[in-house]
Design an enzyme around this catalytic site. Structure first.
Site, mmCIF file in Angstrom:
data_model
loop_
_atom_site.group_PDB
_atom_site.id
_atom_site.type_symbol
_atom_site.label_atom_id
_atom_site.label_comp_id
_atom_site.label_asym_id
_atom_site.label_seq_id
_atom_site.Cartn_x
_atom_site.Cartn_y
_atom_site.Cartn_z
ATOM 1 C CG ASP A 205 -1.830 1.209 1.291
ATOM 2 O OD1 ASP A 205 -2.615 1.390 0.343
ATOM 3 O OD2 ASP A 205 -1.759 1.985 2.251
ATOM 4 C CB SER A 206 0.209 4.763 -0.813
ATOM 5 O OG SER A 206 -0.977 4.943 -0.057
ATOM 6 C CB CYS B 188 -2.849 0.940 -2.769
ATOM 7 S SG CYS B 188 -2.769 2.657 -3.325
ATOM 8 C CD GLU C 17 -0.054 7.239 5.688
ATOM 9 O OE1 GLU C 17 0.900 7.109 6.477
ATOM 10 O OE2 GLU C 17 -0.471 6.328 4.950
ATOM 11 C CB CYS D 99 -8.688 5.599 -0.144
ATOM 12 S SG CYS D 99 -7.012 5.860 0.521
ATOM 13 C CG HIS E 149 -4.927 5.799 3.986
ATOM 14 N ND1 HIS E 149 -4.466 5.256 2.821
ATOM 15 C CD2 HIS E 149 -3.828 6.182 4.686
ATOM 16 C CE1 HIS E 149 -3.147 5.304 2.805
ATOM 17 N NE2 HIS E 149 -2.725 5.865 3.921
#
Length: 271
Positions: free
Chosen positions: A10-11, A73, A152, A184, A186
């Site tokens: 993932d990012s 992702c 993040e 996403c 996240h």
């Protein structure tokens, strides 16, 4: 080969929501996770850059002898999956198609909302997949580029995040949307914030469950499901910020993460 690990990337930390579901549905599988924490977010970057980053990570995961790769992702799944699948001789799955399936099954009004990074929304990949599943579905999309950086930065339960959510999501109240794809990885970490903004009537669709389900079906069909019964081993790698990763991992995963290694991911450019 059955005991070889599954590679997940993932990012940043968002892919841990997918990892958690894989651990739940496939508790005997070994995992290697890579979070590109030095270059997050992916959603504001070009397709060419995302393919390059994803290729570097794939090259790294191949050095770990992974038997399959999960692109945890949405942005990379939307823009780089086909390119990655062409370059490797192991199965590669993303989170977009499983997410679309879950949304199509969840809606009753056939009005589905999709939130994601700017790159994911611009790609219209969810629109295409949802219309393949049911041409009568209406898709309402909204890019939410600040959500991933807020996650993040650890601002999940913060007033600034509530303010941003109100600004991004307010327009969904004008449509008869009854299912919202968290496009996403996240975004499931912002579920409470999103529910406060939109209320409980809209079903939040987290693609993680369907992704893990698809992964299990693929492992069974390829006859590479791990049934050895041996002790499970997971490895975690990032491109930066191990402390921040540890904080999120301890909150998201069912157990503490003891060791995280930093990788100079750009050295895997040509491998």
């Amino acid at each position: 080969m059955n005991q070889e690990p599954i590679g997940v990337f993932d990012s940043g930390v968002g892919g841990l929501t997918v990892t958690r579901e894989i651990m739940r549905q496939l508790p005997e599988e070994n995992l290697v996770y890579f979070g590109d924490t030095a270059r997050v977010p992916y959603g504001s970057k070009s397709k060419q850059t995302i393919i390059r980053y994803s290729t570097q990570i794939t090259n790294f995961l191949k050095t770990k002898n992974v038997k399959a790769i999960v692109i945890a992702c949405n942005t990379a799944s939307a823009l780089a999956l086909e390119s990655i699948a062409e370059k490797v001789d192991i199965p590669v799955i993303g989170v977009v198609w499983p997410g679309a399936i879950a949304a199509a099954e969840a809606t009753k009004t056939k009005n589905i909302g999709v939130i994601g990074t700017a790159a994911t929304i611009k790609s219209k990949v969810y629109n295409r997949y949802l219309h393949q599943l049911n041409p009568e579905i209406t898709v309402v999309t909204k890019a939410c580029p600040l959500f991933a950086p807020l996650v993040e930065e650890g601002l999940v339960e913060d007033r600034v995040t509530d303010d941003i959510a109100n600004r991004y999501l307010g327009e969904f109240k004008d449509y008869n949307v009854d299912a919202l794809v968290l496009g996403c990885t996240h975004y499931p970490l912002l579920s409470n914030t999103i529910r406060r903004t939109l209320g409980d009537k809209i079903k939040l669709v987290n693609p993680a469950y369907e992704t893990a389900k698809s992964l299990k079906e693929m492992l069974i069909s390829k006859k590479i499901l791990n049934t050895s019964g041996e002790e499970v081993h997971h490895e975690y790698y990032v491109s930066d910020m191990t402390d921040q990763f540890t904080s999120f991992a301890d909150r998201v995963l069912p157990f503490s993460v003891d060791k995280i290694r930093v990788v100079n991911i750009e050295k895997y450019e040509q491998e």
